[in-house]
Enzyme design. Structure first.
Site, mmCIF file in Angstrom:
data_model
loop_
_atom_site.group_PDB
_atom_site.id
_atom_site.type_symbol
_atom_site.label_atom_id
_atom_site.label_comp_id
_atom_site.label_asym_id
_atom_site.label_seq_id
_atom_site.Cartn_x
_atom_site.Cartn_y
_atom_site.Cartn_z
ATOM 1 N N ARG A 112 -8.235 78.513 74.688
ATOM 2 C CA ARG A 112 -7.120 79.343 74.050
ATOM 3 C C ARG A 112 -5.915 78.749 73.672
ATOM 4 O O ARG A 112 -5.298 78.317 74.872
ATOM 5 C CB ARG A 112 -7.021 80.615 74.732
ATOM 6 C CG ARG A 112 -7.847 81.308 74.773
ATOM 7 C CD ARG A 112 -7.361 82.793 75.285
ATOM 8 N NE ARG A 112 -6.297 82.879 76.398
ATOM 9 C CZ ARG A 112 -5.908 83.983 76.801
ATOM 10 N NH1 ARG A 112 -6.276 85.132 76.312
ATOM 11 N NH2 ARG A 112 -4.965 84.100 77.781
ATOM 12 N N ASP A 169 -6.152 82.667 85.871
ATOM 13 C CA ASP A 169 -6.716 81.859 85.017
ATOM 14 C C ASP A 169 -8.079 81.265 85.447
ATOM 15 O O ASP A 169 -7.785 80.699 86.602
ATOM 16 C CB ASP A 169 -5.914 80.735 84.604
ATOM 17 C CG ASP A 169 -6.471 79.857 83.311
ATOM 18 O OD1 ASP A 169 -5.919 79.836 82.492
ATOM 19 O OD2 ASP A 169 -7.630 79.301 83.592
ATOM 20 N N THR A 199 -0.723 81.520 70.317
ATOM 21 C CA THR A 199 -1.586 82.288 69.358
ATOM 22 C C THR A 199 -2.739 82.562 69.782
ATOM 23 O O THR A 199 -3.045 83.976 69.316
ATOM 24 C CB THR A 199 -1.858 81.206 68.043
ATOM 25 O OG1 THR A 199 -2.845 80.562 68.544
ATOM 26 C CG2 THR A 199 -0.569 80.438 67.580
HETATM 27 O O1 LIG Z 1 -10.801 86.385 75.424
HETATM 28 P P1 LIG Z 1 -9.911 85.127 75.401
HETATM 29 O O2 LIG Z 1 -8.592 85.794 75.043
HETATM 30 O O3 LIG Z 1 -10.282 84.050 74.323
HETATM 31 O O4 LIG Z 1 -9.597 84.369 76.765
HETATM 32 C C1 LIG Z 1 -10.814 84.064 77.459
HETATM 33 C C2 LIG Z 1 -10.980 82.579 77.533
HETATM 34 O O5 LIG Z 1 -9.682 81.953 78.356
HETATM 35 C C3 LIG Z 1 -10.242 81.170 79.375
HETATM 36 O O6 LIG Z 1 -10.447 79.697 79.169
HETATM 37 P P2 LIG Z 1 -9.076 78.908 78.640
HETATM 38 O O7 LIG Z 1 -8.593 79.131 77.172
HETATM 39 O O8 LIG Z 1 -8.103 79.293 79.803
HETATM 40 O O9 LIG Z 1 -9.707 77.417 79.019
HETATM 41 P P3 LIG Z 1 -10.347 76.914 80.394
HETATM 42 O O10 LIG Z 1 -11.566 77.461 80.670
HETATM 43 O O11 LIG Z 1 -10.368 75.331 79.933
HETATM 44 O O12 LIG Z 1 -9.112 77.212 81.392
HETATM 45 C C4 LIG Z 1 -11.748 81.910 79.496
HETATM 46 O O13 LIG Z 1 -12.489 81.167 80.377
HETATM 47 C C5 LIG Z 1 -12.221 82.068 78.268
HETATM 48 O O14 LIG Z 1 -12.796 81.141 77.560
HETATM 49 O O1 LIG Z 2 -7.165 86.810 82.520
HETATM 50 C C1 LIG Z 2 -7.380 85.690 81.880
HETATM 51 C C2 LIG Z 2 -7.394 85.656 80.442
HETATM 52 C C3 LIG Z 2 -7.884 84.555 79.918
HETATM 53 N N1 LIG Z 2 -8.415 83.334 80.558
HETATM 54 C C4 LIG Z 2 -8.461 83.692 81.925
HETATM 55 O O2 LIG Z 2 -8.971 82.626 82.473
HETATM 56 N N2 LIG Z 2 -8.050 84.691 82.599
HETATM 57 MG MG LIG Z 3 -8.129 78.508 81.254
#
Ligand SMILES: O=P(O)(O)OC[C@H]1O[C@H](OP(=O)(O)OP(=O)(O)O)[C@H](O)[C@@H]1O
Ligand SMILES: O=c1cc[nH]c(=O)[nH]1
Ligand SMILES: [Mg+2]
Length: 211
Positions: free
Chosen positions: A106, A202, A110
């Site tokens: 993400r 996270d 944005t």
């Molecule tokens: O519903 P959303 O608002 O899209 O958020 C959720 C996303 O955010 C996190 O991933 P992240 O983008 O942090 O990537 P990562 O797993 O590499 O840390 C999580 O594992 C989801 O994929």
């Molecule tokens: O709370 C949150 C939202 C997005 N992604 C995460 O890992 N945690």
């Molecule tokens: Mg993440």
């Protein structure tokens, strides 16, 4: 609640989720807990797998015994990075599953998902798919991932997460009303950075120690 949304409230899962949420829980423990919850969830989401009967011999007698009747093995599609934690648990119970990966992160400003990798089995159109990611926040990542998987025409798709925000559930069910969504909890709201409150932070960072 939308009929396609199922909250799995088993006490063992809820207890382990609470431990995952705690700020003081270490990466090592977080990883173990996510795996354990995933094992328990696998039991729940595979409830409807078809069975067939096979003639076997026990040490004492012949028997017509049940076995899983899938022509082609299930595909688990993990949304990287954090989906890996769920995938590891599921593969322990279903070692013969095939695996797909979607690399998505993400954009922190944005909140729009950016895809950097996509690889699924070639014959996915003859298989059932389970897409996994621990977090459903805005729902943007899950919506995009399921859209991408839909474009490969699998026989069926389910989405599994651990923690969801009401905003994410709303978004996901609006775009994909045909896809069953499993979670273990629906939290209160999203903060101004798109994080689930109270949440667990996270998931990717906690799982891999990149905080
Ligand atoms: O519903 P959303 O608002 O899209 O958020 C959720 C996303 O955010 C996190 O991933 P992240 O983008 O942090 O990537 P990562 O797993 O590499 O840390 C999580 O594992 C989801 O994929
Ligand atoms: O709370 C949150 C939202 C997005 N992604 C995460 O890992 N945690
Ligand atoms: Mg993440």
């Amino acid at each position: 609640m939308h009929s396609q949304v199922k909250v799995i409230e088993h006490p063992l899962i809820q207890h382990k989720l609470t431990l995952m949420r705690k700020a003081e829980t270490t990466t090592t423990t977080f990883r173990v807990l996510l795996k354990e919850i995933s094992l328990l969830l696998t039991y729940e989401i595979t409830r409807d797998l078809p069975l067939k009967y096979e003639q076997i011999k026990t040490p004492l007698a012949p028997m017509n015994a049940p076995v899983i009747a899938l022509d082609k093995k299930l595909v688990i599609v993990s949304i990287q990075r954090a989906g890996q934690g769920i995938l590891d648990g599921i593969l322990e119970l279903i070692p013969s599953a095939t695996v797909g990966h979607i690399g998505l992160y993400r954009d922190p400003k944005t909140l729009i998902p950016v895809e950097y990798y996509f690889k699924v089995p070639q014959d996915i159109d003859q298989r059932d798919v389970l897409v996994v990611d621990p977090m459903l926040a805005t729902g943007n990542s899950a919506v995009a991932a399921v859209e991408r998987v839909k474009s490969t025409n699998p026989m069926s798709i389910k989405f599994l997460c651990i923690l969801a925000a009401p905003e994410g559930i709303e978004h996901f069910t609006e775009v994909h009303p045909d896809i069953p969504l499993y979670t273990t909890a629906i939290d209160d709201h999203l903060d101004e950075n798109g994080y689930i409150i109270p949440g667990l932070g996270d998931a990717g960072d906690r799982l891999f120690g990149t905080i």
